[in-house]
Design an enzyme around this catalytic site. Structure first.
Site, PDB file in Angstrom:
ATOM      1  N   HIS A  94      -5.758   6.973   1.486  1.00 16.90           N
ATOM      2  CA  HIS A  94      -5.198   8.326   1.611  1.00 16.90           C
ATOM      3  C   HIS A  94      -4.825   8.883   0.256  1.00 16.90           C
ATOM      4  O   HIS A  94      -4.812   8.178  -0.753  1.00 16.90           O
ATOM      5  CB  HIS A  94      -3.954   8.305   2.503  1.00 16.90           C
ATOM      6  CG  HIS A  94      -2.800   7.532   1.911  1.00 16.90           C
ATOM      7  ND1 HIS A  94      -2.747   6.161   1.928  1.00 16.90           N
ATOM      8  CD2 HIS A  94      -1.675   7.945   1.273  1.00 16.90           C
ATOM      9  CE1 HIS A  94      -1.641   5.757   1.339  1.00 16.90           C
ATOM     10  NE2 HIS A  94      -0.969   6.817   0.914  1.00 16.90           N
ATOM     11  N   ASP A  96      -1.492  11.261  -0.959  1.00 17.36           N
ATOM     12  CA  ASP A  96      -0.242  11.780  -0.403  1.00 17.36           C
ATOM     13  C   ASP A  96      -0.228  13.309  -0.398  1.00 17.36           C
ATOM     14  O   ASP A  96      -0.723  13.941  -1.332  1.00 17.36           O
ATOM     15  CB  ASP A  96       0.949  11.309  -1.245  1.00 17.36           C
ATOM     16  CG  ASP A  96       1.017   9.794  -1.369  1.00 17.36           C
ATOM     17  OD1 ASP A  96       0.608   9.093  -0.438  1.00 17.36           O
ATOM     18  OD2 ASP A  96       1.498   9.330  -2.423  1.00 17.36           O
ATOM     19  N   HIS A 252      -5.385   6.155  -2.613  1.00 14.40           N
ATOM     20  CA  HIS A 252      -4.806   4.819  -2.758  1.00 14.40           C
ATOM     21  C   HIS A 252      -4.580   4.197  -1.390  1.00 14.40           C
ATOM     22  O   HIS A 252      -4.565   4.891  -0.376  1.00 14.40           O
ATOM     23  CB  HIS A 252      -3.511   4.843  -3.576  1.00 14.40           C
ATOM     24  CG  HIS A 252      -2.426   5.712  -3.011  1.00 14.40           C
ATOM     25  ND1 HIS A 252      -2.347   7.065  -3.259  1.00 14.40           N
ATOM     26  CD2 HIS A 252      -1.365   5.428  -2.216  1.00 14.40           C
ATOM     27  CE1 HIS A 252      -1.289   7.562  -2.644  1.00 14.40           C
ATOM     28  NE2 HIS A 252      -0.679   6.593  -1.995  1.00 14.40           N
ATOM     29  N   ARG A 267       9.929   5.337  -4.695  1.00 14.99           N
ATOM     30  CA  ARG A 267       8.926   6.352  -4.995  1.00 14.99           C
ATOM     31  C   ARG A 267       9.577   7.709  -5.264  1.00 14.99           C
ATOM     32  O   ARG A 267      10.423   8.156  -4.497  1.00 14.99           O
ATOM     33  CB  ARG A 267       7.967   6.473  -3.803  1.00 14.99           C
ATOM     34  CG  ARG A 267       7.006   7.631  -3.927  1.00 14.99           C
ATOM     35  CD  ARG A 267       6.031   7.634  -2.766  1.00 14.99           C
ATOM     36  NE  ARG A 267       5.867   8.987  -2.281  1.00 14.99           N
ATOM     37  CZ  ARG A 267       5.095   9.329  -1.254  1.00 14.99           C
ATOM     38  NH1 ARG A 267       4.410   8.406  -0.597  1.00 14.99           N
ATOM     39  NH2 ARG A 267       5.006  10.577  -0.861  1.00 14.99           N
TER      40      ARG A 267
HETATM   41  C1  OGA Z   1       3.005   5.585  -1.238  1.00 13.11           C
HETATM   42  C2  OGA Z   1       2.074   4.502  -0.957  1.00 13.11           C
HETATM   43  C3  OGA Z   1       1.513   2.308  -1.723  1.00 13.11           C
HETATM   44  C4  OGA Z   1       2.176   1.003  -1.919  1.00 13.11           C
HETATM   45  O1  OGA Z   1       4.139   5.308  -1.658  1.00 13.11           O
HETATM   46  O2  OGA Z   1       2.603   6.740  -1.084  1.00 13.11           O
HETATM   47  O3  OGA Z   1       1.041   4.729  -0.389  1.00 13.11           O
HETATM   48  O4  OGA Z   1       1.498   0.095  -2.427  1.00 13.11           O
HETATM   49  N1  OGA Z   1       2.432   3.306  -1.433  1.00 13.11           N
HETATM   50  O5  OGA Z   1       3.337   0.855  -1.563  1.00 13.11           O
HETATM   51 MN    MN Z   2       0.724   6.943  -0.376  1.00 12.81          MN
END
Ligand code: OGA
Ligand code: MN
Length: 278
Positions: A94, A96, A252, A267
């Site tokens: 995906h 974000d 990712h 994040r």
């Molecule tokens: C995000 C995500 C990936 C991870 O925080 O948007 O997809 O490895 N994280 O935690």
């Molecule tokens: Mn993500």
């Protein structure tokens, strides 16, 4: 600051302390982000205040609607999997926030509590994927637009059949999953000016200009193409690791291969700009 990119999908930035940056380094990082799509940093020592201060150099902070934030820092979302959880967040390919009309520039993820092994994140370059398309497919994509939505991904229906205990404390606010947006299938990247594929398996629902069957087939073919290993890089987290990805240049996915162990990431998401076709 040193920049190393092995295969053009992401770059390692070393000889840098993210807690002490001057305006020139910030400008260099921004260019590198646009060029490589994701920047990896090792051996950083960021507090939550440092994390916020770093993010603010790149734009306004987007407060995520669906992730549980830190109680003291609403700007920081927790990306959490407890030892007893079976599902993780972001396990499918995906990008974000593509469901927002002005999608987020990207996110800065800081490792806080890592499993002993596993829990890598894979990034795929949508520049490389675009460049490798045949001329006829590139022509076909030019001018097409796609609809993206948060409804199926974060709305109540997304969790049907999933144990409530899996969601509790991690994801919520299903009523806020009301965003739909239209974006070009191929965008001109706002920083680099390069062409990138901007549809993704999690949030894109359909192509506006094609009938359902034809559009779905095109999306499936594109996704198969983009998922090829040659366009991706697998990042192994360590204590002190930070990744800063650009949603407009990469996909990712988070691997879920550490059953019985906890993984916590912090994040911060940075606001972006409207996207235009290439
Ligand atoms: C995000 C995500 C990936 C991870 O925080 O948007 O997809 O490895 N994280 O935690
Ligand atoms: Mn993500």
């Amino acid at each position: 600051m040193r920049i190393d990119s092995e295969n053009g999908v992401g770059a390692y930035i070393s000889e840098i302390d993210l807690n002490h940056l001057n305006p020139e380094s910030i400008a260099e990082l921004k260019v590198a982000l646009g060029e490589y799509g994701v920047l990896f940093f090792r051996e950083q020592n960021m507090t939550s205040e440092n994390h916020i201060a770093f993010a603010e150099q790149f734009g306004r902070i987007n407060i995520n609607r669906f992730f549980t934030p830190l109680s003291d820092y609403p700007q920081i979302a927790q990306v959490l999997k407890e030892a007893q959880h079976s599902t993780n967040i972001g396990s499918a390919w995906h990008t974000d926030h593509s469901y927002d009309q002005i999608p987020a520039l990207g996110s800065i993820l800081v490792a806080r509590d890592l499993p002993k092994s596993g829990g890598d994140t894979i990034f795929a370059s949508m520049y490389a994927a675009y460049d490798a398309l045949s001329d006829s497919v590139k022509e076909k994509l030019a001018g097409l637009t796609a609809v993206h939505s948060s409804r199926h991904a974060f709305g109540i229906d997304a969790y049907k059949g999933q144990a409530k205990s899996e969601r509790k404390g991690r994801l919520g606010n299903t009523d806020a999953a009301t965003q739909d947006a239209v974006h070009p299938v191929v965008i001109k990247h706002p920083i680099s000016g390069k062409k990138a594929i901007y549809v993704n398996p999690d949030f894109t629902t359909h192509i506006r200009e094609l009938d359902e069957a034809e559009g779905n087939q095109l999306l499936e073919e594109l996704y198969e193409h983009c998922k090829q290993e040659k366009f991706s890089y697998r990042f192994a987290w360590k204590d002190g690791s930070v990744a800063f990805w650009d949603n407009r240049a990469t996909w990712h996915k988070a691997l879920n291969d550490y059953a019985g162990q906890r993984r916590l990431m912090h994040r911060i998401t940075v606001e972006g700009v409207p996207l235009y076709g290439a």
